[in-house]
Design a protein around this motif. Sequence first.
Motif, PDB file in Angstrom:
ATOM      1  N   MET A  86       5.106  18.094  -7.826  1.00  0.00           N
ATOM      2  CA  MET A  86       4.221  18.415  -8.945  1.00  0.00           C
ATOM      3  C   MET A  86       4.008  17.203  -9.847  1.00  0.00           C
ATOM      4  O   MET A  86       2.892  16.959 -10.318  1.00  0.00           O
ATOM      5  CB  MET A  86       4.795  19.597  -9.724  1.00  0.00           C
ATOM      6  N   GLU A  87       5.055  16.446 -10.082  1.00  0.00           N
ATOM      7  CA  GLU A  87       4.896  15.222 -10.862  1.00  0.00           C
ATOM      8  C   GLU A  87       4.032  14.215 -10.120  1.00  0.00           C
ATOM      9  O   GLU A  87       3.233  13.496 -10.727  1.00  0.00           O
ATOM     10  CB  GLU A  87       6.260  14.627 -11.191  1.00  0.00           C
ATOM     11  N   GLY A  88       4.202  14.149  -8.789  1.00  0.00           N
ATOM     12  CA  GLY A  88       3.368  13.267  -7.982  1.00  0.00           C
ATOM     13  C   GLY A  88       1.907  13.637  -8.065  1.00  0.00           C
ATOM     14  O   GLY A  88       1.025  12.765  -8.168  1.00  0.00           O
ATOM     15  N   MET A  89       1.619  14.923  -8.039  1.00  0.00           N
ATOM     16  CA  MET A  89       0.225  15.369  -8.155  1.00  0.00           C
ATOM     17  C   MET A  89      -0.355  14.986  -9.513  1.00  0.00           C
ATOM     18  O   MET A  89      -1.522  14.572  -9.606  1.00  0.00           O
ATOM     19  CB  MET A  89       0.148  16.882  -7.950  1.00  0.00           C
ATOM     20  N   GLN A  90       0.437  15.114 -10.557  1.00  0.00           N
ATOM     21  CA  GLN A  90      -0.037  14.733 -11.890  1.00  0.00           C
ATOM     22  C   GLN A  90      -0.364  13.248 -11.954  1.00  0.00           C
ATOM     23  O   GLN A  90      -1.367  12.839 -12.564  1.00  0.00           O
ATOM     24  CB  GLN A  90       1.017  15.089 -12.934  1.00  0.00           C
ATOM     25  N   ILE A  91       0.465  12.422 -11.320  1.00  0.00           N
ATOM     26  CA  ILE A  91       0.206  10.974 -11.296  1.00  0.00           C
ATOM     27  C   ILE A  91      -1.099  10.679 -10.569  1.00  0.00           C
ATOM     28  O   ILE A  91      -1.952   9.913 -11.048  1.00  0.00           O
ATOM     29  CB  ILE A  91       1.372  10.238 -10.625  1.00  0.00           C
TER      30      ILE A  91
ATOM     31  N   TYR B 182       0.203  17.591  -0.761  1.00  0.00           N
ATOM     32  CA  TYR B 182       1.080  18.119  -1.797  1.00  0.00           C
ATOM     33  C   TYR B 182       0.759  19.587  -2.089  1.00  0.00           C
ATOM     34  O   TYR B 182       1.661  20.418  -2.263  1.00  0.00           O
ATOM     35  CB  TYR B 182       0.957  17.305  -3.080  1.00  0.00           C
ATOM     36  N   ASP B 183      -0.534  19.920  -2.139  1.00  0.00           N
ATOM     37  CA  ASP B 183      -0.922  21.297  -2.413  1.00  0.00           C
ATOM     38  C   ASP B 183      -0.498  22.222  -1.270  1.00  0.00           C
ATOM     39  O   ASP B 183      -0.075  23.356  -1.504  1.00  0.00           O
ATOM     40  CB  ASP B 183      -2.423  21.389  -2.638  1.00  0.00           C
ATOM     41  N   ILE B 184      -0.613  21.743  -0.051  1.00  0.00           N
ATOM     42  CA  ILE B 184      -0.132  22.532   1.092  1.00  0.00           C
ATOM     43  C   ILE B 184       1.357  22.831   0.931  1.00  0.00           C
ATOM     44  O   ILE B 184       1.804  23.971   1.129  1.00  0.00           O
ATOM     45  CB  ILE B 184      -0.395  21.780   2.411  1.00  0.00           C
ATOM     46  N   ALA B 185       2.110  21.817   0.553  1.00  0.00           N
ATOM     47  CA  ALA B 185       3.548  22.008   0.383  1.00  0.00           C
ATOM     48  C   ALA B 185       3.852  23.012  -0.725  1.00  0.00           C
ATOM     49  O   ALA B 185       4.752  23.855  -0.589  1.00  0.00           O
ATOM     50  CB  ALA B 185       4.216  20.667   0.084  1.00  0.00           C
ATOM     51  N   LEU B 186       3.110  22.946  -1.830  1.00  0.00           N
ATOM     52  CA  LEU B 186       3.331  23.888  -2.925  1.00  0.00           C
ATOM     53  C   LEU B 186       3.087  25.322  -2.468  1.00  0.00           C
ATOM     54  O   LEU B 186       3.876  26.227  -2.778  1.00  0.00           O
ATOM     55  CB  LEU B 186       2.409  23.561  -4.103  1.00  0.00           C
ATOM     56  N   ARG B 187       2.008  25.541  -1.755  1.00  0.00           N
ATOM     57  CA  ARG B 187       1.684  26.902  -1.317  1.00  0.00           C
ATOM     58  C   ARG B 187       2.694  27.412  -0.283  1.00  0.00           C
ATOM     59  O   ARG B 187       3.044  28.600  -0.282  1.00  0.00           O
ATOM     60  CB  ARG B 187       0.261  26.940  -0.759  1.00  0.00           C
ATOM     61  N   ILE B 188       3.162  26.532   0.575  1.00  0.00           N
ATOM     62  CA  ILE B 188       4.212  26.937   1.522  1.00  0.00           C
ATOM     63  C   ILE B 188       5.472  27.323   0.761  1.00  0.00           C
ATOM     64  O   ILE B 188       6.107  28.350   1.047  1.00  0.00           O
ATOM     65  CB  ILE B 188       4.506  25.800   2.512  1.00  0.00           C
ATOM     66  N   TYR B 189       5.839  26.511  -0.208  1.00  0.00           N
ATOM     67  CA  TYR B 189       7.050  26.789  -0.981  1.00  0.00           C
ATOM     68  C   TYR B 189       6.946  28.113  -1.725  1.00  0.00           C
ATOM     69  O   TYR B 189       7.852  28.958  -1.640  1.00  0.00           O
ATOM     70  CB  TYR B 189       7.299  25.657  -1.977  1.00  0.00           C
ATOM     71  N   MET B 190       5.854  28.328  -2.437  1.00  0.00           N
ATOM     72  CA  MET B 190       5.720  29.556  -3.228  1.00  0.00           C
ATOM     73  C   MET B 190       5.728  30.795  -2.333  1.00  0.00           C
ATOM     74  O   MET B 190       6.384  31.798  -2.652  1.00  0.00           O
ATOM     75  CB  MET B 190       4.442  29.498  -4.067  1.00  0.00           C
TER      76      MET B 190
ATOM     77  N   TYR C 183       0.840  -1.191   0.000  1.00  0.00           N
ATOM     78  CA  TYR C 183       0.000   0.000   0.000  1.00  0.00           C
ATOM     79  C   TYR C 183       0.878   1.245   0.000  1.00  0.00           C
ATOM     80  O   TYR C 183       1.787   1.385   0.821  1.00  0.00           O
ATOM     81  CB  TYR C 183      -0.909   0.013   1.230  1.00  0.00           C
ATOM     82  N   LEU C 184       0.588   2.132  -0.917  1.00  0.00           N
ATOM     83  CA  LEU C 184       1.314   3.387  -1.038  1.00  0.00           C
ATOM     84  C   LEU C 184       0.471   4.508  -0.449  1.00  0.00           C
ATOM     85  O   LEU C 184      -0.708   4.653  -0.782  1.00  0.00           O
ATOM     86  CB  LEU C 184       1.622   3.672  -2.514  1.00  0.00           C
ATOM     87  N   VAL C 185       1.061   5.278   0.459  1.00  0.00           N
ATOM     88  CA  VAL C 185       0.361   6.400   1.100  1.00  0.00           C
ATOM     89  C   VAL C 185       1.070   7.680   0.673  1.00  0.00           C
ATOM     90  O   VAL C 185       2.030   8.107   1.311  1.00  0.00           O
ATOM     91  CB  VAL C 185       0.364   6.257   2.635  1.00  0.00           C
ATOM     92  N   PRO C 186       0.621   8.309  -0.410  1.00  0.00           N
ATOM     93  CA  PRO C 186       1.371   9.439  -0.974  1.00  0.00           C
ATOM     94  C   PRO C 186       1.316  10.685  -0.095  1.00  0.00           C
ATOM     95  O   PRO C 186       0.278  11.028   0.475  1.00  0.00           O
ATOM     96  CB  PRO C 186       0.670   9.685  -2.317  1.00  0.00           C
ATOM     97  N   GLY C 187       2.464  11.342   0.039  1.00  0.00           N
ATOM     98  CA  GLY C 187       2.541  12.626   0.717  1.00  0.00           C
ATOM     99  C   GLY C 187       2.362  12.594   2.210  1.00  0.00           C
ATOM    100  O   GLY C 187       2.397  13.637   2.870  1.00  0.00           O
TER     101      GLY C 187
ATOM    102  N   ARG D 260      -6.754  11.228  -1.882  1.00  0.00           N
ATOM    103  CA  ARG D 260      -7.277  12.576  -1.655  1.00  0.00           C
ATOM    104  C   ARG D 260      -6.397  13.357  -0.675  1.00  0.00           C
ATOM    105  O   ARG D 260      -6.107  14.534  -0.891  1.00  0.00           O
ATOM    106  CB  ARG D 260      -8.718  12.488  -1.138  1.00  0.00           C
ATOM    107  N   LYS D 261      -5.987  12.687   0.396  1.00  0.00           N
ATOM    108  CA  LYS D 261      -5.118  13.361   1.368  1.00  0.00           C
ATOM    109  C   LYS D 261      -3.765  13.683   0.754  1.00  0.00           C
ATOM    110  O   LYS D 261      -3.172  14.733   1.052  1.00  0.00           O
ATOM    111  CB  LYS D 261      -4.937  12.485   2.608  1.00  0.00           C
ATOM    112  N   GLY D 262      -3.261  12.790  -0.089  1.00  0.00           N
ATOM    113  CA  GLY D 262      -1.986  13.041  -0.743  1.00  0.00           C
ATOM    114  C   GLY D 262      -2.025  14.310  -1.577  1.00  0.00           C
ATOM    115  O   GLY D 262      -1.108  15.140  -1.529  1.00  0.00           O
ATOM    116  N   LEU D 263      -3.108  14.475  -2.354  1.00  0.00           N
ATOM    117  CA  LEU D 263      -3.253  15.699  -3.139  1.00  0.00           C
ATOM    118  C   LEU D 263      -3.345  16.928  -2.240  1.00  0.00           C
ATOM    119  O   LEU D 263      -2.769  17.988  -2.536  1.00  0.00           O
ATOM    120  CB  LEU D 263      -4.493  15.601  -4.020  1.00  0.00           C
ATOM    121  N   LYS D 264      -4.045  16.788  -1.128  1.00  0.00           N
ATOM    122  CA  LYS D 264      -4.178  17.897  -0.181  1.00  0.00           C
ATOM    123  C   LYS D 264      -2.820  18.276   0.405  1.00  0.00           C
ATOM    124  O   LYS D 264      -2.449  19.463   0.447  1.00  0.00           O
ATOM    125  CB  LYS D 264      -5.146  17.497   0.933  1.00  0.00           C
TER     126      LYS D 264
END
Length: 631
Positions: A440-445, A479-487, A392-396, A473-477
């Motif tokens: 970003m690539e992970g989100m696309q996958i 990942y998006d948190i990380a993107l906004r923190i980074y930017m 089982y893969l638990v992304p992010g 769903r949590k992985g996408l959430k």
Amino acid sequence: MYRNTRITIFYIKIMTDYRQLTPSEIDVLENNVCWAEDWQRVKVAEGFKPYNFHRVMFYGDIRLGEFNKTVEVTKGFFKHSGINDATLRNVTVGNDCLIEKVGNYINNYTIGNDCYISNICTLETTDDATYGEGAVISVLNEMGDGNVTIFRKLNSQMAAFMVKHNRDKELRQTLQQMIEDELRVSRPERGFIGNNVKIINAKDIANTVIKGYCEISGAARLSECTVMSSMDAPVFIGTGVICENSIICDGCSINNSVKMQDCFVGEACQITNGFTAEASLFFANSFMANGEACAAFCGPFSASHHKSSLLIGGEFSFYNAGSNTNFSNHAYKMGPLHYGTLERGTKTASGSYILMPATIGAFSVCFGKLMHHPDTRNLPFSYLMAYGDDCYLVPGRNITTVGLYRDIKKWPKRDKRSKQSRKSIINFDWLSPFTVGEIMEGMQILEALRGASGDNVSTYNFHEYVINASSLRKGLKYYDIALRIYMGAVLKRAQKEGYIGEPVSAVGKGRWTDLSGLLLPESEEQRLIDDIKQGAIENIQQVLDRFVDINNHYSDYRWAWSYQMILDYYHLDRLDDAACERIREDYVRARRAWIAEIRKDAEKEFQMGDVEQEVYEDFLSKLDHEIDYEN
């Protein structure tokens, strides 16, 4: 070339302004049971006094300094400098040294000032000594051809560069020639010992350069080695150590029956408690004990504590090798501080297996080329857990753990290197163009999986892995948190440094990579390769300087990459004040959401009864202060 200059100065300082012994001085020496093959070949400093020499035999060309001071042999115990019970052949001794109880002889050596050498067997330089430099070893493949040349200027970037591009024959041969040219002009004619070196109770030391302020106590054998010690970063080599054909850098400690052959040990590393290593590299702040390594590339902050740990043919960085039921990773939260991540196949108490895919923050934890599925590299900060026959893969998931938060704070504090001895470059940014690009690539996958199977499913299949719908769903959430923190963080830095407009250079806009601690655009790595092949770079020091220059331009390259990313994410044509304020607000919300998730993670652990109340409250207090970093 500057190191060669330093060596030359060292010899000049010790070997100038000598005179012949006077007849009365020779009489004193002979009355003290000293003997010379030819007293005319024994020359001394102008202020030389012969009274503190007893039972010494001189062969060949001897140069002696002044012996006026006392030497502290142990805390509070001082003995007068001099030479007692020793045989010397072709030896230069600096000022105020104490040399005594040499069981065999000292042959072909230059010894600096204020050294203490006692109860040793042999100290010798033989013909064709290499001092551990120039050997080509094979890492990542213990049975393969050599891919890394060890020499004293090696750092983690240079080693990673050699390994990564080993199949480029022209590049490999050019780098090898550069290193050989460097060694040809910098290699000393004979072994030397720097100032303020202490060597006691050691057996055989042959063909070894020992820089100043090093202590060697009880070592069994040093052969064909270079020890890069210094005043601000002294080296300690202790009891029972056998070290052959290796280089040890500033600030290291090698102790307790370590056996090491064909290795490079970078700055501030500790290797202890019977650890054995062959054809391996250990870079800044690594810690190795009890286990063994073969053909291992251990980047900065690699650690192995356990007897059952074997690091073989793998690449590691910010990593802790656990053992069968004793493991350390980001899953360790508010308890004792541990390094990095699990090794693959570590079994937990619940019977599951946990590992981190290759990219964990900026730390690029790598399990070796064969130890993880290549596609998991594009799902960073993830857990992979096996239950029975299913993986089982638990992304992010790891983005919001106490362990990652702790690691972000602790790694810079654990850099024990002195400011003057930091050859390996370490970028501690946990979010960077390298890792955010992976996110970003992970989100696309994940979006592609959801688009192909829809929202009304319980699981998604990614190669041989299973991803629960809730985990996706949590992985996408996350990942998006990380993107906004980074930017938001990058924009805040750009505003402080006075530029938020369009980048002046395109360098950095493409893919990024990680050279064992150095985060850089792939275009800059390729430019370096081209410059080496085309002759624009002429020596190995210029290659090392290029790594430094790339790191110095990290902020510029990061902005070039981030500017376009921000425009694309927010669908903007340019950054104006309104856009900047929107990004800042998103940054604050994302950080608070991130901290809230980490707080939940901490609460879960506390409720399990694994954490004391005081530790828990102290951790929550740190989270409360995160608001201080929002502006």
